[in-house]
Design an enzyme around this catalytic site. Structure first.
Site, PDB file in Angstrom:
ATOM      1  N   GLU A 115       0.968  -1.350   0.079  1.00 58.86           N
ATOM      2  CA  GLU A 115       0.230   0.029  -0.073  1.00 58.86           C
ATOM      3  C   GLU A 115       0.705   1.258   0.001  1.00 58.86           C
ATOM      4  O   GLU A 115       0.712   2.097  -0.553  1.00 58.86           O
ATOM      5  CB  GLU A 115      -0.975  -0.034   1.149  1.00 58.86           C
ATOM      6  CG  GLU A 115      -2.124  -0.965   1.204  1.00 58.86           C
ATOM      7  CD  GLU A 115      -2.919  -0.670  -0.051  1.00 58.86           C
ATOM      8  OE1 GLU A 115      -2.953   0.514  -0.666  1.00 58.86           O
ATOM      9  OE2 GLU A 115      -3.838  -1.619  -0.554  1.00 58.86           O
ATOM     10  N   TYR A 158      -5.967   6.990   4.019  1.00 53.53           N
ATOM     11  CA  TYR A 158      -6.324   6.068   3.003  1.00 53.53           C
ATOM     12  C   TYR A 158      -5.459   4.853   3.425  1.00 53.53           C
ATOM     13  O   TYR A 158      -6.117   3.718   3.271  1.00 53.53           O
ATOM     14  CB  TYR A 158      -5.834   6.530   1.671  1.00 53.53           C
ATOM     15  CG  TYR A 158      -5.331   5.408   0.776  1.00 53.53           C
ATOM     16  CD1 TYR A 158      -6.333   4.606   0.069  1.00 53.53           C
ATOM     17  CD2 TYR A 158      -4.163   4.785   0.835  1.00 53.53           C
ATOM     18  CE1 TYR A 158      -6.411   3.497  -0.771  1.00 53.53           C
ATOM     19  CE2 TYR A 158      -3.907   3.592  -0.143  1.00 53.53           C
ATOM     20  CZ  TYR A 158      -4.948   3.111  -0.809  1.00 53.53           C
ATOM     21  OH  TYR A 158      -4.946   1.783  -1.578  1.00 53.53           O
ATOM     22  N   ASP A 161      -9.205   6.823  -2.185  1.00 53.44           N
ATOM     23  CA  ASP A 161      -7.930   7.276  -2.871  1.00 53.44           C
ATOM     24  C   ASP A 161      -8.557   7.862  -4.291  1.00 53.44           C
ATOM     25  O   ASP A 161      -9.605   8.237  -4.357  1.00 53.44           O
ATOM     26  CB  ASP A 161      -7.034   6.126  -3.269  1.00 53.44           C
ATOM     27  CG  ASP A 161      -7.666   5.173  -4.370  1.00 53.44           C
ATOM     28  OD1 ASP A 161      -8.819   5.491  -4.803  1.00 53.44           O
ATOM     29  OD2 ASP A 161      -6.912   4.476  -4.789  1.00 53.44           O
TER      30      ASP A 161
END
Length: 371
Positions: free
Chosen positions: A47, A130, A148
């Site tokens: 991520e 996020y 996002d």
DNA sequence: AAGCCGGGGAC
DNA sequence: GTCCCAGGCTT
């Protein structure tokens, strides 16, 4: 009723989004390395790498990074230089520095295990709203939203959000929608499906609506607005110009008009000569200067005929039109493509910009009063 | 709220 | 080549 309250995601709307989206994801999800693991650490690394960076760029970096640092402990023990070297070429190097720092904190505070809630995750360096939501939902199966760039674009279109997604009120609304839409099961898959749909189908410029499982519920699509949403930018204060223009008469009572260059703003239209006033000069001085620069003639600026406000898409103008008298010099095109002395009656045969026609109106009224 | 941080892909 | 993309942090 406010905009926000009119955009509730009712039960039927939720169903109409969740089911086709998950079904599409089950069929179309790409086989990505970080989708083959349930290790929160590996998902965290992926991520962070995926922030601002596309999947195909990340792939080789991710593989190498996990081979070299297979656990939080390995990463925490490594030297920052080593971590940065593996990051070389990925960009945004503060991500690597924060990843390394956070690994130290996870070992110290959480015994080497990532905490499962967004609330705790977001306290770690490099993990914002996020990334916290992504790890909580994908790695720990928690019902937490992610927003996002892809989700923002998708939700702005599906729910026809016509305010700037950058401003904080709109951000809040998008997060609220992302939260409300979450299914009770498979929240992680749902979040990934939203992002996948955003990146593969709901493309920024030319969305592939024919292939989109949400085409039927998409409000933007229904209003033919899928390519204009999300709004690109806050309309930053559009500039405003003060313009001085001259209705210039010669001895025969004819008026001087010039034709704009064929390309560009108002290309090929006729206009009265003039131009932008600089802050330091008067309207009269600006007009004498512009006419000299444009046409090479000298004029005497007389009385004010009209003031006209006009709005273009990118800027506003305030036109100050003056009655003028030609003193000397033969008009020649310096910055325009044609120039002509015309009788007041024949003005109507030439194409003028809307702002100029308002001035012609004022001219007619003045002449009517005189007769 | 606005600017910075890097690289990649679309056109 | 230029434009567009975009999460977290700092100011």
């Amino acid at each position: 009723m406010t905009e926000a309250s009119s955009r509730q995601s009712s039960k039927p709307v939720k169903r109409a989004v969740i089911r086709p989206l998950l079904r599409w994801f089950d069929r179309a999800a790409r086989d990505l390395p970080w989708r083959r693991t349930k290790d929160p650490y590996a998902i965290w690394v992926s991520e962070v790498m995926l922030q601002q960076t596309q999947v195909e760029t990340v792939r080789p970096y991710y593989e190498r990074f996990l081979r070299r640092f297979p656990t939080v402990q390995h990463l925490a023990r490594a030297r920052l230089d080593t971590v940065l070297k593996l990051w070389e070429g990925l960009g945004y190097y503060s991500r690597a520095r924060n990843l390394h720092r956070a690994a130290g904190q996870i070992v110290a505070r959480y015994d080497g295990h990532l905490p499962p809630t967004g609330e705790e995750l977001v306290t770690l360096p490099g993990i914002g709203a996020y990334t916290a939501g992504a790890i909580a939902s994908i790695a720990f199966g928690r019902r937490e939203p992610v927003v996002d760039g892809n989700v923002t674009r998708l939700l702005c279109r599906v729910f026809r959000i016509r305010t700037d997604p950058k401003d904080s009120a709109t951000q809040k609304e998008i997060w609220r929608l992302a939260q409300e839409l979450l299914p009770t099961r498979r929240a992680g898959d749902f979040n990934q499906a939203l992002m996948e749909l955003g990146s593969e189908i709901c493309l920024p410029r030319r969305p592939l609506c024919a292939e989109c499982p949400l085409c039927r519920v998409c409000q933007a699509r229904q209003h033919d607005e899928e390519t204009v949403l999300p709004l690109r930018r806050a309309r930053k204060a559009i500039p405003s110009y003060t313009i001085a223009i001259g209705v210039i008469y010669n001895r025969q009572g004819r008026i001087l008009i010039d034709k704009r260059k064929p390309e560009g703003l108002l290309g090929g239209l006729w206009e009265f000569p003039g131009g932008k006033k600089e802050p330091s000069e008067s309207l009269q001085k600006a007009l004498r200067r512009e006419v000299r620069e444009e046409l090479g003639i000298q004029i005497r600026v007389g009385r004010l005929l009209a003031v006209v406000d006009h709005a273009y898409s990118h800027f506003r103008v305030r036109l100050h039109a003056f009655i003028c008298e030609h003193l000397s010099g033969t008009p020649r095109c310096i910055t325009c493509s044609d120039v002509r002395w015309v009788s007041p009656a024949s003005l109507r045969r030439y194409a003028f910009p809307a702002a100029n026609t308002k001035i012609i109106q004022a001219l007619r009224e003045k002449d009517r009063r005189r007769h």
